[in-house]
Design an enzyme around this catalytic site. Structure first.
Site, PDB file in Angstrom:
ATOM      1  N   LYS A 287       0.865  -1.182   0.000  1.00  0.00           N
ATOM      2  CA  LYS A 287       0.000   0.000   0.000  1.00  0.00           C
ATOM      3  C   LYS A 287       0.901   1.230   0.000  1.00  0.00           C
ATOM      4  O   LYS A 287       1.657   1.474   0.937  1.00  0.00           O
ATOM      5  CB  LYS A 287      -0.920   0.011   1.216  1.00  0.00           C
ATOM      6  CG  LYS A 287      -1.893   1.192   1.236  1.00  0.00           C
ATOM      7  CD  LYS A 287      -2.804   1.132   2.448  1.00  0.00           C
ATOM      8  CE  LYS A 287      -3.782   2.294   2.467  1.00  0.00           C
ATOM      9  NZ  LYS A 287      -4.675   2.232   3.666  1.00  0.00           N
ATOM     10  N   GLU A 333       7.920  -6.836   1.876  1.00  0.00           N
ATOM     11  CA  GLU A 333       6.603  -6.862   2.526  1.00  0.00           C
ATOM     12  C   GLU A 333       5.854  -8.146   2.161  1.00  0.00           C
ATOM     13  O   GLU A 333       5.192  -8.756   3.014  1.00  0.00           O
ATOM     14  CB  GLU A 333       5.791  -5.644   2.088  1.00  0.00           C
ATOM     15  CG  GLU A 333       6.316  -4.303   2.581  1.00  0.00           C
ATOM     16  CD  GLU A 333       5.979  -4.047   4.046  1.00  0.00           C
ATOM     17  OE1 GLU A 333       5.335  -4.918   4.680  1.00  0.00           O
ATOM     18  OE2 GLU A 333       6.364  -2.987   4.552  1.00  0.00           O
ATOM     19  N   LYS A 348      -2.031  -1.526  -3.787  1.00  0.00           N
ATOM     20  CA  LYS A 348      -2.905  -0.344  -3.786  1.00  0.00           C
ATOM     21  C   LYS A 348      -2.041   0.905  -3.904  1.00  0.00           C
ATOM     22  O   LYS A 348      -1.101   1.061  -3.114  1.00  0.00           O
ATOM     23  CB  LYS A 348      -3.723  -0.305  -2.494  1.00  0.00           C
ATOM     24  CG  LYS A 348      -4.681   0.890  -2.386  1.00  0.00           C
ATOM     25  CD  LYS A 348      -5.420   0.886  -1.057  1.00  0.00           C
ATOM     26  CE  LYS A 348      -6.353   2.093  -0.958  1.00  0.00           C
ATOM     27  NZ  LYS A 348      -7.034   2.163   0.348  1.00  0.00           N
ATOM     28  N   TYR A 413     -14.755   0.577  -7.898  1.00  0.00           N
ATOM     29  CA  TYR A 413     -16.067   1.214  -7.779  1.00  0.00           C
ATOM     30  C   TYR A 413     -16.861   1.077  -9.077  1.00  0.00           C
ATOM     31  O   TYR A 413     -18.054   1.369  -9.104  1.00  0.00           O
ATOM     32  CB  TYR A 413     -15.886   2.691  -7.413  1.00  0.00           C
ATOM     33  CG  TYR A 413     -15.108   2.880  -6.127  1.00  0.00           C
ATOM     34  CD1 TYR A 413     -15.726   2.732  -4.892  1.00  0.00           C
ATOM     35  CD2 TYR A 413     -13.740   3.170  -6.154  1.00  0.00           C
ATOM     36  CE1 TYR A 413     -15.015   2.872  -3.719  1.00  0.00           C
ATOM     37  CE2 TYR A 413     -13.024   3.319  -4.980  1.00  0.00           C
ATOM     38  CZ  TYR A 413     -13.658   3.162  -3.760  1.00  0.00           C
ATOM     39  OH  TYR A 413     -12.947   3.289  -2.599  1.00  0.00           O
TER      40      TYR A 413
END
Length: 425
Positions: A287, A333, A348, A413
């Site tokens: 992220k 990560e 993201k 979305y």
């Protein structure tokens, strides 16, 4: 090397109506034990093989014909060329990739990446009220009333084939605190919304958000010390309580978005200790501290607040989210999250980080998800509204590129609209 047509006698010349082979190869061609000289020919509107000179007359059903069409009769009309088209010899190409793109049928047969509604997770914003409230910075999206609007929107999504949602609650300001205890309230907005969704749609896959920023008066994913440091281990302790409360409400997948060190392993241990061994974890693995999150923070009123001399509050989340300039860091990560028990790893934002999606895909056997974030959504919406882009085409292209990069799941979305467009296609 092996032609289906044989010349009737040695010495017959052949005119080959197909892309010309390289001249340095011609003298080495052998056909059925004898050498055959190939004469140059222009490429015509067909791929027919004809023989010149005496061979033409021999192959012809009538010796009077000089040019014989060896193909069956057809009603097809050869295509016309634009006036002024130059007459040029064919390029010396053994391979022409456009042959595999020549028709819609061929293109569909060879398509490597297939996008379906099953690939989408639909993010929904909910608030503790009855009416749906449009979000100005995200045209077409609203804060949904958790009792009715949320249910209606999820029912619409399911009708298009989208059966995965992630819930983001808009916490009232009076319930926010510096330590964000509201995040694990068993009767909190998120918990009530999760429970109602699972009661109404038992087979719906419900994802949750685990972070403190929607509940924190300072707008950060973790607790903020007076010197501006985001406290890691204390935050993780509350994240575990938040995750367990969401699992009790019926969540299928817990999604820690906070980027605290060690939180995946701690949440896995907390879930298992409470008997939620089948509840999965989708970690926000890579992220980035991105400029594309603005409309989302408007939707939840969760942006970092200004600090003061007595209590410094970082203006952004660079202390714990990743630097957009970094690539190799995501591999570190990813290795940690996988070792700690993540079931899905997320990148993201998505569109500006396709290289990171591919890097994670190539480094693990776990499924990869990517979040097409609010800024990406609003940019496409604004360009379409201004007439600069065709919304449908641009959205589907953006989603196929995310999947092509390696994402198994995409949070978007556009999920409902894209699913409808795919059904129409």
């Amino acid at each position: 090397k092996n032609f289906s047509c044989r010349p009737p006698h040695k010495g017959a010349a052949c005119t080959l109506n197909r892309p010309v082979v390289r001249k340095n190869r011609i003298s080495r061609y052998k056909m059925s034990g004898f050498s055959q000289t190939l004469v140059g020919a222009s490429v015509r509107n067909s791929s027919r093989l004809t023989w010149s000179g005496a061979t033409r007359r021999t192959c012809s059903p009538s010796s009077k014909a000089a040019d014989v069409d060896l193909a069956p009769p057809t009603t097809r009309v050869p295509p016309k060329l634009p006036d002024g088209t130059p007459i040029v010899p064919p390029q010396d190409l053994a391979s022409r990739p456009r042959r595999n793109r020549r028709s819609a049928t061929v293109r569909e047969a060879f398509r490597e990446t297939i996008l379906t509604p099953a690939n989408f997770i639909y993010p929904i914003f909910v608030h503790d009220g009855e009416d749906d409230i449009p979000i100005d910075s995200m045209p077409g999206q609203s804060r949904l009333g958790w009792r009715t609007g949320m249910i209606n929107k999820v029912r619409e999504a399911r009708a298009t084939g989208v059966n995965q949602v992630v819930v983001f609650p808009k916490t009232p300001d009076h319930l926010k605190s510096a330590t964000a205890e509201e995040c694990f309230n068993p009767n909190g907005l998120a918990q009530r919304s999760i429970s109602l969704l699972k009661d109404t749609f038992p087979d719906l896959e419900v994802y949750t958000d685990v972070a403190l920023d929607p509940y924190n008066t300072m707008g950060h994913d973790g607790m903020v010390r007076s010197d501006g440091v985001i406290m890691n281990d204390e935050t993780v302790y509350y994240l575990c309580k938040q995750a367990v409360s969401q699992a009790r409400a019926g969540a299928d997948v817990i999604s820690p978005s906070d980027m605290m060190d060690g939180r995946v392993g701690a949440i896995r241990e907390a879930l298992d200790a409470e008997g939620f061994t089948n509840v999965a974890i989708m970690s926000y693995t890579a992220k980035y501290n991105s400029a594309y999150y603005g409309p989302f923070r408007d939707a939840l009123a969760s942006a970092p607040r200004p600090g003061n001399e007595e209590w410094r509050i970082p203006k952004d989340k660079a202390e714990y989210q990743m630097d957009p300039a970094n690539f190799r860091e995501c591999l570190r990560e990813a290795a940690l999250d996988e070792a700690e028990g993540a079931d899905i790893m997320m990148v993201k934002p998505a569109g500006a980080y396709l290289d990171i999606i591919r890097a994670l895909k190539d480094s693990t056997t776990l499924p990869i998800s990517a979040y097409q974030v609010s800024g990406e959504y609003s940019m496409l919406k604004a360009a379409a509204a201004a007439g600069y882009l065709n919304e449908k085409d641009a959205v589907l292209e953006s989603l196929i590129s995310i999947k092509r990069a390696g994402a198994d799941l995409t949070l978007t979305y556009f999920a409902v609209d894209a699913a409808k467009w795919l059904q129409e296609a």
